[in-house]
Motif scaffolding. Sequence first.
Motif, PDB file in Angstrom:
ATOM      1  N   THR A  45       0.866  -1.304   0.225  1.00 36.77           N
ATOM      2  CA  THR A  45       0.141  -0.008  -0.092  1.00 36.77           C
ATOM      3  C   THR A  45       0.919   1.412  -0.042  1.00 36.77           C
ATOM      4  O   THR A  45       1.987   1.231   0.659  1.00 36.77           O
ATOM      5  CB  THR A  45      -0.858   0.022   1.175  1.00 36.77           C
ATOM      6  OG1 THR A  45      -0.253   0.310   2.424  1.00 36.77           O
ATOM      7  CG2 THR A  45      -1.797  -1.329   1.302  1.00 36.77           C
ATOM      8  N   SER A  46       0.523   2.414  -0.789  1.00 36.24           N
ATOM      9  CA  SER A  46       1.351   3.611  -0.732  1.00 36.24           C
ATOM     10  C   SER A  46       0.621   4.730  -1.016  1.00 36.24           C
ATOM     11  O   SER A  46      -0.663   4.630  -1.316  1.00 36.24           O
ATOM     12  CB  SER A  46       1.954   3.107  -2.122  1.00 36.24           C
ATOM     13  OG  SER A  46       3.029   4.414  -2.026  1.00 36.24           O
ATOM     14  N   GLY A  47       0.973   5.715  -0.419  1.00 37.28           N
ATOM     15  CA  GLY A  47       0.451   7.041  -0.575  1.00 37.28           C
ATOM     16  C   GLY A  47      -0.644   7.538   0.362  1.00 37.28           C
ATOM     17  O   GLY A  47      -0.559   6.553   1.363  1.00 37.28           O
ATOM     18  N   PRO A  48      -1.294   8.643   0.168  1.00 38.86           N
ATOM     19  CA  PRO A  48      -2.155   8.994   1.350  1.00 38.86           C
ATOM     20  C   PRO A  48      -3.739   8.406   1.028  1.00 38.86           C
ATOM     21  O   PRO A  48      -3.571   7.450  -0.088  1.00 38.86           O
ATOM     22  CB  PRO A  48      -2.214  10.498   1.211  1.00 38.86           C
ATOM     23  CG  PRO A  48      -2.200  10.645  -0.281  1.00 38.86           C
ATOM     24  CD  PRO A  48      -1.242   9.394  -0.749  1.00 38.86           C
ATOM     25  N   THR A  49      -4.580   8.479   1.826  1.00 40.26           N
ATOM     26  CA  THR A  49      -5.834   8.292   1.600  1.00 40.26           C
ATOM     27  C   THR A  49      -6.661   9.879   1.475  1.00 40.26           C
ATOM     28  O   THR A  49      -6.112  10.883   2.214  1.00 40.26           O
ATOM     29  CB  THR A  49      -6.684   7.507   2.363  1.00 40.26           C
ATOM     30  OG1 THR A  49      -6.863   7.816   3.708  1.00 40.26           O
ATOM     31  CG2 THR A  49      -6.085   5.992   2.371  1.00 40.26           C
ATOM     32  N   HIS A  50      -7.741   9.941   0.700  1.00 43.29           N
ATOM     33  CA  HIS A  50      -8.764  11.062   0.586  1.00 43.29           C
ATOM     34  C   HIS A  50      -9.888  10.616   1.359  1.00 43.29           C
ATOM     35  O   HIS A  50     -10.500   9.815   0.621  1.00 43.29           O
ATOM     36  CB  HIS A  50      -8.632  11.657  -0.580  1.00 43.29           C
ATOM     37  CG  HIS A  50      -7.452  12.381  -1.271  1.00 43.29           C
ATOM     38  ND1 HIS A  50      -7.619  12.855  -2.356  1.00 43.29           N
ATOM     39  CD2 HIS A  50      -6.270  12.314  -0.580  1.00 43.29           C
ATOM     40  CE1 HIS A  50      -6.310  13.464  -2.770  1.00 43.29           C
ATOM     41  NE2 HIS A  50      -5.581  13.159  -1.507  1.00 43.29           N
TER      42      HIS A  50
ATOM     43  N   ARG B  79       0.243  14.493   3.988  1.00 41.46           N
ATOM     44  CA  ARG B  79       1.332  14.779   3.182  1.00 41.46           C
ATOM     45  C   ARG B  79       2.178  13.703   2.420  1.00 41.46           C
ATOM     46  O   ARG B  79       3.223  13.963   2.036  1.00 41.46           O
ATOM     47  CB  ARG B  79       2.319  15.719   3.828  1.00 41.46           C
ATOM     48  CG  ARG B  79       1.975  16.921   4.384  1.00 41.46           C
ATOM     49  CD  ARG B  79       3.039  17.788   5.201  1.00 41.46           C
ATOM     50  NE  ARG B  79       2.445  19.013   5.849  1.00 41.46           N
ATOM     51  CZ  ARG B  79       1.907  20.083   5.280  1.00 41.46           C
ATOM     52  NH1 ARG B  79       2.093  20.143   3.964  1.00 41.46           N
ATOM     53  NH2 ARG B  79       1.390  21.102   6.187  1.00 41.46           N
ATOM     54  N   SER B  80       1.456  12.721   2.449  1.00 42.19           N
ATOM     55  CA  SER B  80       2.346  11.340   1.967  1.00 42.19           C
ATOM     56  C   SER B  80       2.432  11.602   0.399  1.00 42.19           C
ATOM     57  O   SER B  80       1.343  11.990  -0.040  1.00 42.19           O
ATOM     58  CB  SER B  80       1.642  10.344   2.354  1.00 42.19           C
ATOM     59  OG  SER B  80       2.025   8.966   1.533  1.00 42.19           O
ATOM     60  N   SER B  81       3.450  11.435  -0.190  1.00 46.36           N
ATOM     61  CA  SER B  81       3.872  11.596  -1.575  1.00 46.36           C
ATOM     62  C   SER B  81       3.514  10.172  -2.349  1.00 46.36           C
ATOM     63  O   SER B  81       3.389  10.191  -3.407  1.00 46.36           O
ATOM     64  CB  SER B  81       5.022  12.110  -1.856  1.00 46.36           C
ATOM     65  OG  SER B  81       6.055  11.119  -1.413  1.00 46.36           O
TER      66      SER B  81
ATOM     67  N   SER C 201      -2.614   2.012  -4.356  1.00 49.50           N
ATOM     68  CA  SER C 201      -2.197   3.347  -4.122  1.00 49.50           C
ATOM     69  C   SER C 201      -3.396   4.078  -3.779  1.00 49.50           C
ATOM     70  O   SER C 201      -4.186   4.218  -4.744  1.00 49.50           O
ATOM     71  CB  SER C 201      -1.520   3.795  -5.514  1.00 49.50           C
ATOM     72  OG  SER C 201      -1.299   5.253  -5.333  1.00 49.50           O
ATOM     73  N   GLY C 202      -3.121   5.179  -2.947  1.00 52.42           N
ATOM     74  CA  GLY C 202      -4.063   6.141  -2.748  1.00 52.42           C
ATOM     75  C   GLY C 202      -3.721   7.304  -3.734  1.00 52.42           C
ATOM     76  O   GLY C 202      -2.871   7.373  -4.644  1.00 52.42           O
TER      77      GLY C 202
ATOM     78  N   ILE D 205      15.356  16.197   7.089  1.00 51.67           N
ATOM     79  CA  ILE D 205      15.645  15.763   5.796  1.00 51.67           C
ATOM     80  C   ILE D 205      14.332  15.743   4.891  1.00 51.67           C
ATOM     81  O   ILE D 205      14.290  15.562   3.772  1.00 51.67           O
ATOM     82  CB  ILE D 205      16.368  14.196   5.642  1.00 51.67           C
ATOM     83  CG1 ILE D 205      15.227  13.249   6.144  1.00 51.67           C
ATOM     84  CG2 ILE D 205      17.615  14.291   6.310  1.00 51.67           C
ATOM     85  CD1 ILE D 205      16.042  11.611   5.806  1.00 51.67           C
ATOM     86  N   GLY D 206      13.163  16.053   5.557  1.00 58.69           N
ATOM     87  CA  GLY D 206      11.863  16.039   4.875  1.00 58.69           C
ATOM     88  C   GLY D 206      11.400  14.710   4.345  1.00 58.69           C
ATOM     89  O   GLY D 206      11.373  14.633   3.142  1.00 58.69           O
ATOM     90  N   VAL D 207      11.172  13.680   5.238  1.00 62.29           N
ATOM     91  CA  VAL D 207      10.755  12.532   4.728  1.00 62.29           C
ATOM     92  C   VAL D 207       9.454  12.547   3.880  1.00 62.29           C
ATOM     93  O   VAL D 207       9.351  11.940   3.027  1.00 62.29           O
ATOM     94  CB  VAL D 207      10.559  11.630   6.131  1.00 62.29           C
ATOM     95  CG1 VAL D 207       9.857  10.160   5.647  1.00 62.29           C
ATOM     96  CG2 VAL D 207      11.884  11.380   6.619  1.00 62.29           C
ATOM     97  N   MET D 208       8.358  13.351   4.418  1.00 61.16           N
ATOM     98  CA  MET D 208       7.337  13.287   3.780  1.00 61.16           C
ATOM     99  C   MET D 208       7.309  14.321   2.598  1.00 61.16           C
ATOM    100  O   MET D 208       7.465  15.417   2.608  1.00 61.16           O
ATOM    101  CB  MET D 208       5.963  13.698   4.589  1.00 61.16           C
ATOM    102  CG  MET D 208       5.399  12.533   5.473  1.00 61.16           C
ATOM    103  SD  MET D 208       3.804  12.862   6.358  1.00 61.16           S
ATOM    104  CE  MET D 208       2.992  11.360   5.863  1.00 61.16           C
ATOM    105  N   GLY D 209       6.953  13.384   1.313  1.00 61.30           N
ATOM    106  CA  GLY D 209       7.304  14.259   0.235  1.00 61.30           C
ATOM    107  C   GLY D 209       8.905  14.131  -0.415  1.00 61.30           C
ATOM    108  O   GLY D 209       8.972  14.730  -1.646  1.00 61.30           O
ATOM    109  N   GLY D 210       9.701  13.925   0.447  1.00 55.59           N
ATOM    110  CA  GLY D 210      11.032  14.117  -0.033  1.00 55.59           C
ATOM    111  C   GLY D 210      11.802  12.694  -0.701  1.00 55.59           C
ATOM    112  O   GLY D 210      10.882  11.881  -0.945  1.00 55.59           O
ATOM    113  N   GLU D 211      13.056  12.914  -1.094  1.00 54.82           N
ATOM    114  CA  GLU D 211      13.500  11.619  -1.810  1.00 54.82           C
ATOM    115  C   GLU D 211      14.087  10.864  -0.849  1.00 54.82           C
ATOM    116  O   GLU D 211      14.752   9.631  -1.333  1.00 54.82           O
ATOM    117  CB  GLU D 211      14.584  12.357  -3.044  1.00 54.82           C
ATOM    118  CG  GLU D 211      14.050  13.166  -4.019  1.00 54.82           C
ATOM    119  CD  GLU D 211      12.900  12.481  -4.649  1.00 54.82           C
ATOM    120  OE1 GLU D 211      13.010  11.371  -5.108  1.00 54.82           O
ATOM    121  OE2 GLU D 211      11.997  13.307  -5.149  1.00 54.82           O
ATOM    122  N   ARG D 212      14.799  11.314   0.498  1.00 55.34           N
ATOM    123  CA  ARG D 212      15.404  10.340   1.240  1.00 55.34           C
ATOM    124  C   ARG D 212      14.738   9.946   2.552  1.00 55.34           C
ATOM    125  O   ARG D 212      13.741  10.519   2.827  1.00 55.34           O
ATOM    126  CB  ARG D 212      16.699  11.177   1.668  1.00 55.34           C
ATOM    127  CG  ARG D 212      17.548  11.461   0.257  1.00 55.34           C
ATOM    128  CD  ARG D 212      18.734  12.340   0.598  1.00 55.34           C
ATOM    129  NE  ARG D 212      19.788  11.700   1.238  1.00 55.34           N
ATOM    130  CZ  ARG D 212      20.541  10.407   0.706  1.00 55.34           C
ATOM    131  NH1 ARG D 212      20.381  10.337  -0.654  1.00 55.34           N
ATOM    132  NH2 ARG D 212      21.340   9.985   1.210  1.00 55.34           N
TER     133      ARG D 212
END
Length: 228
Positions: A18-23, A35-37, A59-60, A182-189
Amino acid sequence: FSSTSDAKPLSGCRVIVTSGPTHEPIDPVRYIANRSSGKQGHELAAAAARLGADVTLVSGPVSIAEPAGVRIVRVSTAEEMLAAVKHALPADIAIFAAAVADWRVATPNTSKIKKSTSDAPPALTLAENPDILKTIAQLRKGRPPLVVGFAAETNDVVAHAKKKLKSKGADWIVANDVSSPIGVMGGERNAVHLLTSAGVESWPEMSKTEVAIRIVTRAAAHLATLKR
Ligand code: CTP
Ligand code: CA
């Protein structure tokens, strides 16, 4: 040369991610989200596919590219995500990387809520969403042999994650500090701790791609020990 079974340790295995946010709808035009990407979950699905797995990615709503070589089921709400995961069973490995909304609006408005109809802002009555990870981890019949959850924390990361490992019934928890600079939510790392029955491993900061490769490689090795 065709690749050997060593290069494809997950061939013949079914993996659900499972991935992403839910709406969660408030009315036809508004929703509750986070804020999940979807980057970490999508990377996990891609990594499992590269190891030869038959992957279903639930995926959301996300705005990133779809990974190659996976079956994608798009959902928007937590309830839809749970139904899609159940439909995708059976699986050898299930990885719950989605940032599922903990609450939905109990009764979404069927028409747009108008600002003009009252002089006070509307109050939202919330209902708790099903816990998808917990539901699947606690299945009596058809539980995937390896169930991996995530823990999104902003403080006391490992302590909170240890509680989740127990309370959810997961085999592993991947804990990340979503308030890290490092900005986990939305970031690359990402910088994660892997919690298993054997203890806690704190991994150094690395790309979400690398985190995914390591988790999926570990999962493949673990599955091999279960089947032995
Ligand atoms: N999860 C889920 N369904 C939910 C809520 C969470 O499947 N309704 C999963 C997430 O995908 C993640 C794990 O549970 O793998 C932990 O999510 P998290 O939000 O960190 O924990 P919660 O149990 O929801 O607790 P809290 O948000 O209060 O920290
Ligand atoms: Ca939560």
